[in-house]
Design a protein around this motif. Structure first.
Motif, mmCIF file in Angstrom:
data_model
loop_
_atom_site.group_PDB
_atom_site.id
_atom_site.type_symbol
_atom_site.label_atom_id
_atom_site.label_comp_id
_atom_site.label_asym_id
_atom_site.label_seq_id
_atom_site.Cartn_x
_atom_site.Cartn_y
_atom_site.Cartn_z
ATOM 1 N N GLY A 1 0.826 -1.198 0.000
ATOM 2 C CA GLY A 1 0.000 0.000 0.000
ATOM 3 C C GLY A 1 0.862 1.249 0.000
ATOM 4 N N ILE A 2 0.695 2.083 -1.010
ATOM 5 C CA ILE A 2 1.445 3.325 -1.148
ATOM 6 C C ILE A 2 0.448 4.479 -1.064
ATOM 7 N N VAL A 3 0.666 5.390 -0.127
ATOM 8 C CA VAL A 3 -0.236 6.524 0.073
ATOM 9 C C VAL A 3 0.380 7.770 -0.549
ATOM 10 N N THR A 4 -0.451 8.530 -1.259
ATOM 11 C CA THR A 4 -0.006 9.752 -1.921
ATOM 12 C C THR A 4 -1.162 10.736 -1.992
ATOM 13 N N ASP A 5 -0.843 12.000 -2.193
ATOM 14 C CA ASP A 5 -1.878 13.003 -2.396
ATOM 15 C C ASP A 5 -2.359 13.042 -3.842
ATOM 16 N N ASN A 6 -1.570 12.459 -4.786
ATOM 17 C CA ASN A 6 -1.932 12.516 -6.195
ATOM 18 C C ASN A 6 -1.790 11.142 -6.843
ATOM 19 N N VAL A 7 -2.837 10.364 -6.760
ATOM 20 C CA VAL A 7 -2.834 8.991 -7.280
ATOM 21 C C VAL A 7 -2.593 8.980 -8.787
ATOM 22 N N GLY B 1 -14.719 8.287 -0.232
ATOM 23 C CA GLY B 1 -13.964 9.472 -0.620
ATOM 24 C C GLY B 1 -12.505 9.251 -0.963
ATOM 25 N N GLN B 2 -11.996 8.071 -0.738
ATOM 26 C CA GLN B 2 -10.591 7.775 -1.016
ATOM 27 C C GLN B 2 -10.422 7.413 -2.498
ATOM 28 N N THR B 3 -9.361 7.939 -3.133
ATOM 29 C CA THR B 3 -9.026 7.565 -4.509
ATOM 30 C C THR B 3 -8.061 6.390 -4.450
ATOM 31 N N VAL B 4 -8.367 5.328 -5.214
ATOM 32 C CA VAL B 4 -7.590 4.094 -5.162
ATOM 33 C C VAL B 4 -7.323 3.592 -6.583
ATOM 34 N N SER B 5 -6.112 3.105 -6.807
ATOM 35 C CA SER B 5 -5.733 2.476 -8.064
ATOM 36 C C SER B 5 -4.882 1.252 -7.738
ATOM 37 N N TYR B 6 -4.861 0.285 -8.657
ATOM 38 C CA TYR B 6 -4.031 -0.905 -8.486
ATOM 39 C C TYR B 6 -3.110 -1.049 -9.682
ATOM 40 N N VAL B 7 -1.831 -1.293 -9.393
ATOM 41 C CA VAL B 7 -0.808 -1.470 -10.419
ATOM 42 C C VAL B 7 0.040 -2.691 -10.060
ATOM 43 N N ARG B 8 0.867 -3.101 -11.001
ATOM 44 C CA ARG B 8 1.825 -4.181 -10.736
ATOM 45 C C ARG B 8 3.215 -3.702 -11.121
ATOM 46 N N ASP B 9 4.212 -4.136 -10.337
ATOM 47 C CA ASP B 9 5.590 -3.740 -10.611
ATOM 48 C C ASP B 9 6.200 -4.646 -11.677
ATOM 49 N N LEU B 10 7.501 -4.552 -11.879
ATOM 50 C CA LEU B 10 8.188 -5.294 -12.936
ATOM 51 C C LEU B 10 8.116 -6.800 -12.756
ATOM 52 N N ASP B 11 7.996 -7.256 -11.509
ATOM 53 C CA ASP B 11 7.907 -8.691 -11.231
ATOM 54 C C ASP B 11 6.473 -9.147 -10.991
ATOM 55 N N GLY B 12 5.524 -8.255 -11.159
ATOM 56 C CA GLY B 12 4.123 -8.630 -11.030
ATOM 57 C C GLY B 12 3.528 -8.468 -9.645
ATOM 58 N N PHE B 13 4.267 -7.886 -8.708
ATOM 59 C CA PHE B 13 3.710 -7.666 -7.372
ATOM 60 C C PHE B 13 2.638 -6.584 -7.431
ATOM 61 N N LEU B 14 1.554 -6.805 -6.710
ATOM 62 C CA LEU B 14 0.422 -5.890 -6.699
ATOM 63 C C LEU B 14 0.680 -4.732 -5.741
ATOM 64 N N ILE B 15 0.401 -3.518 -6.215
ATOM 65 C CA ILE B 15 0.582 -2.310 -5.419
ATOM 66 C C ILE B 15 -0.713 -1.511 -5.461
ATOM 67 N N GLU B 16 -1.221 -1.157 -4.293
ATOM 68 C CA GLU B 16 -2.348 -0.233 -4.217
ATOM 69 C C GLU B 16 -1.772 1.162 -4.036
ATOM 70 N N ILE B 17 -2.186 2.079 -4.893
ATOM 71 C CA ILE B 17 -1.810 3.478 -4.752
ATOM 72 C C ILE B 17 -3.088 4.210 -4.365
ATOM 73 N N CYS B 18 -3.044 4.921 -3.239
ATOM 74 C CA CYS B 18 -4.278 5.529 -2.743
ATOM 75 C C CYS B 18 -4.007 6.843 -2.016
ATOM 76 N N THR B 19 -5.054 7.629 -1.897
ATOM 77 C CA THR B 19 -4.977 8.829 -1.075
ATOM 78 C C THR B 19 -5.113 8.406 0.377
ATOM 79 N N PRO B 20 -4.700 9.281 1.302
ATOM 80 C CA PRO B 20 -4.828 8.935 2.732
ATOM 81 C C PRO B 20 -6.297 8.741 3.120
ATOM 82 N N MET B 21 -6.519 7.884 4.093
ATOM 83 C CA MET B 21 -7.848 7.722 4.678
ATOM 84 C C MET B 21 -8.059 8.868 5.647
ATOM 85 N N HIS B 22 -9.211 9.497 5.561
ATOM 86 C CA HIS B 22 -9.526 10.590 6.487
ATOM 87 C C HIS B 22 -10.330 10.032 7.641
ATOM 88 N N GLU B 23 -9.839 10.272 8.828
ATOM 89 C CA GLU B 23 -10.499 9.726 10.022
ATOM 90 C C GLU B 23 -11.438 10.726 10.623
#
Length: 131
Positions: free
Chosen positions: A79-85, A109-131
């Motif tokens: 899981g990778i958190v960013t302000d700009n998915v 309200g969270q923006t979420v995307s799923y990608v895979r790296d060079l070896d096929g590992f799954l990565i979620e790229i998302c905005t922070p969760m607001h509590e």
């Protein structure tokens, strides 16, 4: 004391994988062994480590299932958190990663995307969760 410290991904080329994560996510290289069989990145509070398949096979003598972009991803993700998915997803594509799911705004309200790296590992790229 018990603390989650790192995740190790078993990859075909440690240097190539580390370069991908440096270029896409801006993580900082801690080191790569002279044998190019193990390396680590600083990502903030947690470390992502990479071990070669050769090294992994010496540690896991009964074998393991290696990740491949040709197969469906494992049932685990980084899981990778960013302000700009959207910008980060574009960088994944630019550096030869695979986009699995385009950025989507979830009902909470969270923006979420799923990608895979060079070896096929799954990565979620998302905005922070607001509590």
């Amino acid at each position: 004391m018990i603390k989650f410290k790192y995740t190790i991904l078993y990859v075909s080329d440690v240097t190539r994988s580390i370069q991908f994560y440096e270029q896409v996510f801006g993580f900082v290289r801690k080191f790569i062994t002279p044998e190019n069989d193990y390396g680590e990145l600083t990502t903030g509070e947690t470390t992502i480590s990479f071990a070669s398949h050769k090294l992994a096979s010496t540690n896991l003598t009964a074998g393991y299932t290696s990740s491949s972009r040709l197969d469906k991803p494992f049932g685990i993700e980084l899981g990778i958190v960013t302000d700009n998915v959207e910008d980060l997803v574009d960088k994944v594509w630019e550096f030869n990663g695979v986009i699995v799911e385009q950025p989507t705004v979830k009902p909470w309200g969270q923006t979420v995307s799923y990608v895979r790296d060079l070896d096929g590992f799954l990565i979620e790229i998302c905005t922070p969760m607001h509590e």
